[in-house]
Structures are given as C-alpha cells and as structure tokens.
Motif scaffolding. Structure first.
Motif, PDB file in Angstrom:
ATOM      1  N   MET A 259       0.825  -1.206   0.000  1.00 49.43           N
ATOM      2  CA  MET A 259       0.000   0.000   0.000  1.00 49.43           C
ATOM      3  C   MET A 259       0.861   1.258   0.000  1.00 49.43           C
ATOM      4  SD  MET A 259      -2.992  -1.073  -0.349  1.00 49.43           S
ATOM      5  CE  MET A 259      -3.828   0.488  -0.132  1.00 49.43           C
ATOM      6  N   GLY A 260       1.931   1.260   0.794  1.00 49.42           N
ATOM      7  CA  GLY A 260       2.820   2.416   0.824  1.00 49.42           C
ATOM      8  C   GLY A 260       3.505   2.640  -0.513  1.00 49.42           C
ATOM      9  N   THR A 261       3.891   1.540  -1.168  1.00 51.74           N
ATOM     10  CA  THR A 261       4.526   1.647  -2.480  1.00 51.74           C
ATOM     11  C   THR A 261       3.542   2.168  -3.519  1.00 51.74           C
ATOM     12  OG1 THR A 261       5.986  -0.197  -1.918  1.00 51.74           O
ATOM     13  CG2 THR A 261       5.790   0.374  -4.243  1.00 51.74           C
ATOM     14  N   ALA A 262       2.290   1.712  -3.437  1.00 52.49           N
ATOM     15  CA  ALA A 262       1.263   2.191  -4.363  1.00 52.49           C
ATOM     16  C   ALA A 262       1.017   3.686  -4.183  1.00 52.49           C
ATOM     17  CB  ALA A 262      -0.031   1.410  -4.152  1.00 52.49           C
ATOM     18  N   GLN A 263       1.022   4.154  -2.942  1.00 55.05           N
ATOM     19  CA  GLN A 263       0.844   5.582  -2.682  1.00 55.05           C
ATOM     20  C   GLN A 263       2.021   6.387  -3.226  1.00 55.05           C
ATOM     21  OE1 GLN A 263       0.217   5.854   1.543  1.00 55.05           O
ATOM     22  NE2 GLN A 263      -1.848   4.987   1.446  1.00 55.05           N
ATOM     23  N   SER A 264       3.226   5.836  -3.115  1.00 53.55           N
ATOM     24  CA  SER A 264       4.404   6.503  -3.659  1.00 53.55           C
ATOM     25  C   SER A 264       4.308   6.638  -5.174  1.00 53.55           C
ATOM     26  CB  SER A 264       5.666   5.718  -3.282  1.00 53.55           C
ATOM     27  OG  SER A 264       6.811   6.242  -3.923  1.00 53.55           O
ATOM     28  N   ALA A 265       3.851   5.569  -5.839  1.00 56.93           N
ATOM     29  CA  ALA A 265       3.692   5.611  -7.294  1.00 56.93           C
ATOM     30  C   ALA A 265       2.620   6.619  -7.692  1.00 56.93           C
ATOM     31  CB  ALA A 265       3.340   4.222  -7.814  1.00 56.93           C
ATOM     32  N   ALA A 266       1.537   6.678  -6.909  1.00 56.41           N
ATOM     33  CA  ALA A 266       0.457   7.618  -7.212  1.00 56.41           C
ATOM     34  C   ALA A 266       0.937   9.061  -7.093  1.00 56.41           C
ATOM     35  CB  ALA A 266      -0.723   7.370  -6.277  1.00 56.41           C
ATOM     36  N   LYS A 267       1.745   9.358  -6.076  1.00 58.08           N
ATOM     37  CA  LYS A 267       2.279  10.712  -5.908  1.00 58.08           C
ATOM     38  C   LYS A 267       3.172  11.092  -7.089  1.00 58.08           C
ATOM     39  CE  LYS A 267       2.181  10.840  -0.837  1.00 58.08           C
ATOM     40  NZ  LYS A 267       3.010  10.919   0.400  1.00 58.08           N
ATOM     41  N   GLN A 268       3.958  10.132  -7.559  1.00 62.84           N
ATOM     42  CA  GLN A 268       4.829  10.415  -8.691  1.00 62.84           C
ATOM     43  C   GLN A 268       4.012  10.687  -9.946  1.00 62.84           C
ATOM     44  OE1 GLN A 268       7.909   7.561  -9.254  1.00 62.84           O
ATOM     45  NE2 GLN A 268       8.903   8.688 -10.898  1.00 62.84           N
ATOM     46  N   LEU A 269       2.922   9.933 -10.119  1.00 66.07           N
ATOM     47  CA  LEU A 269       2.065  10.134 -11.278  1.00 66.07           C
ATOM     48  C   LEU A 269       1.390  11.502 -11.226  1.00 66.07           C
ATOM     49  CD1 LEU A 269       0.916   8.895 -13.837  1.00 66.07           C
ATOM     50  CD2 LEU A 269      -0.910   7.881 -12.461  1.00 66.07           C
ATOM     51  N   VAL A 270       0.944  11.906 -10.037  1.00 67.84           N
ATOM     52  CA  VAL A 270       0.324  13.227  -9.879  1.00 67.84           C
ATOM     53  C   VAL A 270       1.321  14.328 -10.222  1.00 67.84           C
ATOM     54  CG1 VAL A 270      -0.604  14.848  -8.183  1.00 67.84           C
ATOM     55  CG2 VAL A 270      -1.395  12.479  -8.203  1.00 67.84           C
ATOM     56  N   ALA A 271       2.564  14.166  -9.768  1.00 67.17           N
ATOM     57  CA  ALA A 271       3.589  15.172 -10.059  1.00 67.17           C
ATOM     58  C   ALA A 271       3.866  15.266 -11.556  1.00 67.17           C
ATOM     59  CB  ALA A 271       4.873  14.837  -9.305  1.00 67.17           C
ATOM     60  N   MET A 272       3.836  14.126 -12.248  1.00 72.38           N
ATOM     61  CA  MET A 272       4.113  14.124 -13.684  1.00 72.38           C
ATOM     62  C   MET A 272       2.993  14.781 -14.483  1.00 72.38           C
ATOM     63  SD  MET A 272       5.742  10.325 -14.246  1.00 72.38           S
ATOM     64  CE  MET A 272       5.801  10.544 -16.031  1.00 72.38           C
ATOM     65  N   THR A 273       1.761  14.723 -13.969  1.00 71.12           N
ATOM     66  CA  THR A 273       0.621  15.305 -14.687  1.00 71.12           C
ATOM     67  C   THR A 273       0.288  16.714 -14.218  1.00 71.12           C
ATOM     68  OG1 THR A 273      -0.869  14.188 -13.123  1.00 71.12           O
ATOM     69  CG2 THR A 273      -0.408  13.064 -15.203  1.00 71.12           C
ATOM     70  N   ASP A 274       1.107  17.284 -13.351  1.00 75.83           N
ATOM     71  CA  ASP A 274       0.895  18.654 -12.893  1.00 75.83           C
ATOM     72  C   ASP A 274       1.128  19.611 -14.063  1.00 75.83           C
ATOM     73  OD1 ASP A 274       0.810  21.113 -11.712  1.00 75.83           O
ATOM     74  OD2 ASP A 274       2.440  20.752 -10.287  1.00 75.83           O
ATOM     75  N   PRO A 275       0.091  20.360 -14.482  1.00 76.54           N
ATOM     76  CA  PRO A 275       0.260  21.249 -15.645  1.00 76.54           C
ATOM     77  C   PRO A 275       1.270  22.366 -15.411  1.00 76.54           C
ATOM     78  CG  PRO A 275      -1.831  21.657 -14.552  1.00 76.54           C
ATOM     79  CD  PRO A 275      -1.262  20.415 -13.935  1.00 76.54           C
ATOM     80  N   ASN A 276       1.617  22.628 -14.154  1.00 74.46           N
ATOM     81  CA  ASN A 276       2.599  23.673 -13.848  1.00 74.46           C
ATOM     82  C   ASN A 276       4.027  23.139 -13.782  1.00 74.46           C
ATOM     83  OD1 ASN A 276       0.592  25.748 -13.540  1.00 74.46           O
ATOM     84  ND2 ASN A 276       0.066  24.833 -11.563  1.00 74.46           N
ATOM     85  N   SER A 277       4.187  21.844 -14.022  1.00 72.60           N
ATOM     86  CA  SER A 277       5.521  21.256 -13.982  1.00 72.60           C
ATOM     87  C   SER A 277       6.359  21.765 -15.151  1.00 72.60           C
ATOM     88  CB  SER A 277       5.425  19.730 -14.049  1.00 72.60           C
ATOM     89  OG  SER A 277       6.697  19.155 -14.266  1.00 72.60           O
ATOM     90  N   PRO A 278       7.627  22.079 -14.922  1.00 69.14           N
ATOM     91  CA  PRO A 278       8.489  22.523 -16.027  1.00 69.14           C
ATOM     92  C   PRO A 278       8.741  21.418 -17.052  1.00 69.14           C
ATOM     93  CG  PRO A 278       9.778  22.157 -14.031  1.00 69.14           C
ATOM     94  CD  PRO A 278       8.342  22.062 -13.629  1.00 69.14           C
ATOM     95  N   ASN A 279       8.430  20.163 -16.684  1.00 65.75           N
ATOM     96  CA  ASN A 279       8.637  19.047 -17.600  1.00 65.75           C
ATOM     97  C   ASN A 279       7.389  18.709 -18.412  1.00 65.75           C
ATOM     98  OD1 ASN A 279      11.255  18.740 -16.538  1.00 65.75           O
ATOM     99  ND2 ASN A 279      10.493  17.418 -14.898  1.00 65.75           N
ATOM    100  N   MET A 280       6.307  19.469 -18.222  1.00 70.97           N
ATOM    101  CA  MET A 280       5.082  19.215 -18.967  1.00 70.97           C
ATOM    102  C   MET A 280       5.318  19.437 -20.463  1.00 70.97           C
ATOM    103  SD  MET A 280       1.873  18.527 -19.307  1.00 70.97           S
ATOM    104  CE  MET A 280       1.492  18.354 -17.563  1.00 70.97           C
ATOM    105  N   ASP A 281       4.821  18.515 -21.286  1.00 71.59           N
ATOM    106  CA  ASP A 281       4.946  18.663 -22.730  1.00 71.59           C
ATOM    107  C   ASP A 281       4.197  19.914 -23.182  1.00 71.59           C
ATOM    108  OD1 ASP A 281       4.106  18.205 -25.649  1.00 71.59           O
ATOM    109  OD2 ASP A 281       5.515  16.569 -25.320  1.00 71.59           O
ATOM    110  N   ALA A 282       4.862  20.753 -23.956  1.00 71.31           N
ATOM    111  CA  ALA A 282       4.287  22.042 -24.353  1.00 71.31           C
ATOM    112  C   ALA A 282       3.002  21.880 -25.159  1.00 71.31           C
ATOM    113  CB  ALA A 282       5.315  22.838 -25.158  1.00 71.31           C
ATOM    114  N   ASP A 283       2.883  20.805 -25.930  1.00 72.05           N
ATOM    115  CA  ASP A 283       1.692  20.610 -26.755  1.00 72.05           C
ATOM    116  C   ASP A 283       0.491  20.138 -25.951  1.00 72.05           C
ATOM    117  OD1 ASP A 283       2.885  21.420 -29.115  1.00 72.05           O
ATOM    118  OD2 ASP A 283       3.660  19.416 -29.559  1.00 72.05           O
ATOM    119  N   LEU A 284       0.723  19.700 -24.704  1.00 72.61           N
ATOM    120  CA  LEU A 284      -0.385  19.264 -23.856  1.00 72.61           C
ATOM    121  C   LEU A 284      -0.974  20.401 -23.030  1.00 72.61           C
ATOM    122  CD1 LEU A 284       0.545  15.760 -22.365  1.00 72.61           C
ATOM    123  CD2 LEU A 284      -1.390  16.329 -23.831  1.00 72.61           C
TER     124      LEU A 284
END
Length: 405
Positions: free
Chosen positions: A47-72
C-alpha cells in the motif's frame, strides 16, 4: 572436388529440412519463481509503495511542472487543469475550462433530440453547429446533420465530432428507464450510438487531440454487447503523441479478446500501461435465450510502468472444466465448487516476484468441499516467506488492502 562440395551442400540442406522445429513453450507450464526475502516487496509494504507511485504520477501530470509537454498545456487548460501560456497571435484560453463543461452538457442535454418510438424514449446524438460568439452571444446551425460542432470564438476552441464516417449507420442501445411527465409512465430509454465516428479538438487553429471509434454491433448488441470494437485517441500532437490510448475488443465463436494500451510522457519521463486478455472456449446461442459460454483456457497479461515503479501481472488458466457461463449455471447454488483446471499466476514489482500462485483448481482432500486449496500461494510477509493455500492468502491480502483503523 566440385561434385563433393555440391553433395555436401545438398546433404546439409536435407538435414536442416529434416530437423524438427522447436515447439513454443507454454508459459503456464513453468512454475513462477518464488519471492525472495530481502529482495521481493513485502506485502505489508504494498500500500505504501502504491501511494508513492500515485504521488509520482500526480507530479508528472501537474500542468505547472516545467517538464510538462508544451503541446499538452493548451488541452489541459481546456479541461480546467491549469493555465496555458499565451502565444503570439493566439487567443486567450481563460474561458476554455467553462467551454469544456458546456460541451459535455451539450452532448448530454440541449444538443439531443428526444423522441418516442415503439413505447421507448430515444435520445439521439447531438448534431449541428453551436457557436459562442466573442460578445457572449449564441448561434445555432442545423448543419452538419451527421455530426456535432461547438465553437468558442473567445478562446479559439473548436470541438468537432462526425458520427457517421463513410456513411456508417448508428444503432440504438438500451440505457435504462426514464419518467415521461406527459403520460406519467416510466418508459424504456434508448441512446443512439455510432458505429464509426471520429472527433477532434482544435485550439487557435492547431489540432491538439483526436479520437477514432468503430464498432461492429452484431445481432444482439443490447443483450450480449458488440462483436467487435476499437477505440484510439491521442492528445498533444498526433506524431509521437505525449498521450495516447488504444483499445480493442472482439468476441468470436472461439475467443473473447480484449487488449489496451496507454502512454503519457513528459519531456523527461513516461508512464506506460498495457493489458491483454484472451479467453478461449465455445459460445453457443449468443443472441438467444440459451446463451452459453464455456471457457477452456485464459491468458491475462498486464504492465504498469511508472518510473521506478514497474508492476507486471501474468495469469494463465489451463484445461478448465465444469465452468459454464449461462443463466442456468450461474444461478445454481455453489456454481464454481466443481471447477477444474490449473492456475499459474505471478505479480512482480521491479522484476521481483511479490505474489505467486501455482497448482490445480479442483478441490483437494480437505473437508470444505471448495476449490482452490491445492493452489500454492507464496509471498513475503513481515520478512518471512509464506507458502499457503487460497483461503489464507485471500485473508492476508484482503487485510492489507483494507487495513483496520
């Protein structure tokens, strides 16, 4: 000398032709490697590992992230998930989020034509062009009659769907019941559904999302579902899309097939998911009252790859017996108690086994008269390798999924 060389060549070719072709190995025949203490993920840490993966996924889909694809970014702005940068000669997207909501509401209400036919209320697909002008006005055109277009002049957003690509027909699908206030009756509700459709989203003249859908309805769509269906979509850009989805489904006389894949990528990382299900068996009277499906084997494989969190699932069922999906069989008491066959399953995390299951499904020599006690489950719990039957494994894993507070 030349004759000798030629003879050797012919002999070599004949021997090669006579050599038997190795048969492919069925993965279900090999028992999965057991989890290893100190290397495999302890089930108490799942469960803890699943929560860690979920947090990473949320960070990757943050529209304010500098790594967000410009076309998205413009598309996320349309969905109300963040603001998109204003480019030269482009229109402001400040109203895009509310426009997206209006589009969904249009398909679900105002855009539909409700009629009554043969005692049922039919909700047709939305058609025509709906334009929200720069000064806050609204314009409507009946064209296209086989598609739906919504335009927001202020944000530069255009959403377009074509319901009848290539002249394909639409079909009616039962969708529950609805109350008719005019007659005071509760009537069946039917929804119009396309069999070949496309959709797109354009922002400031640039297409940022596309969707294709096709379906073979078959002769009994409302009772047994379609015989085939495909769905594919992309977002950001069509070539090397940073987000895409594919889904395929088919039901034949001998197989039920379902596969899908999804991808999401930033400028630095990506998340990929895929699954494939193949159930082999026999189908009879699929569109009749005596519908029966008798499976003989099944293969399920799936992968979810989040950076540093790769999970894989493989399930193989073989030589299934005393298993029938029909109204009569499934309504019988203890319908699955006499099931036979074998199970081979493994859940892995970052290449190491977490839970494995292997063995015959039939009831063993115990007194509970229930199947599954011969299947050997193995997993690491509290730093110890556990080897047990289905009942104990089910209890342990359920407690981990639903911990007591």
């Amino acid at each position: 000398m030349k004759r000798t060389a030629a003879l050797l060549t012919v002999t070599t070719l004949l021997l090669a032709a006579c050599k038997p072709t190795p048969m492919p190995t069925d993965p279900a025949q090999t028992e999965p490697a057991a989890p290893v203490v100190g290397q495999s993920l302890d089930v108490q840490d799942v469960m803890g590992t699943a929560q860690s993966a979920a947090k990473q996924l949320v960070a990757m889909t943050d529209p304010n992230s500098p790594n967000m694809d410009a076309d998205l970014k413009p598309l996320l702005g349309l969905l109300g998930m963040g603001s998109a940068p204003v480019r030269p000669n482009s229109l402001d997207l400040s109203g895009a989020a509310s426009f997206g909501k209006n589009f969904v509401q249009g398909l679900g209400g105002q855009g539909r034509v409700t009629t009554q036919a043969m005692g049922a209320v039919q909700e047709a697909l939305a058609t025509g062009t709906h334009t929200y002008t720069r000064n806050g006005g609204y314009q409507y055109s009946e064209l296209p009659r086989d598609g739906y277009v919504q335009i927001d002049e202020q944000s530069g957003v255009r959403i377009e769907t074509s319901w009848k690509v290539g002249g394909a027909p639409t079909v009616w699908v039962n969708n529950g019941y609805t109350y008719d206030s005019n007659t005071g009756q509760v009537l069946p509700l039917q929804q119009e559904v396309p069999t070949n459709a496309t959709g797109s989203v354009t922002i400031s003249g640039k297409t940022v999302a596309g969707l294709k859908f096709s379906m073979t309805p078959g002769d009994c769509l409302n009772t047994a579902g379609p015989t085939a269906l495909t769905l594919s979509g992309w977002a950001g850009r069509e070539t090397n899309a940073p987000a895409k989805l594919d889904l395929t489904y088919a039901w034949t006389e001998k197989d039920v097939l379902l596969s899908g894949s999804a991808l999401y990528a930033t400028t630095r990382e990506k998340v990929a998911a895929s699954m494939k299900l193949n159930v082999t068996g026999a189908t009879s009277d699929r569109c009749g009252n005596a519908f029966t499906f008798t499976p003989k084997r099944a293969d399920l494989t799936g992968t979810l790859d989040i950076p540093s969190h790769k999970t894989e699932l493989n399930v193989y069922l073989r030589d299934l017996s005393n298993l029938e999906f029909s109204e009569k069989a499934m309504s019988a008491p203890n319908a699955l108690d006499k099931i036979g066959g074998t199970l081979n399953a493994a859940l892995t995390f970052n290449g190491k086994a977490v839970v494995t299951a292997f063995g015959p499904l039939a009831d063993g020599r115990d007194m509970d008269l229930q199947p599954g006690d011969q299947v050997k489950f193995r997993y690491v719990k509290s730093g110890k390798l556990i080897e047990t039957d289905f009942r104990t494994a089910e209890k342990d894993l359920q407690e981990l999924a639903n911990p007591r507070r």
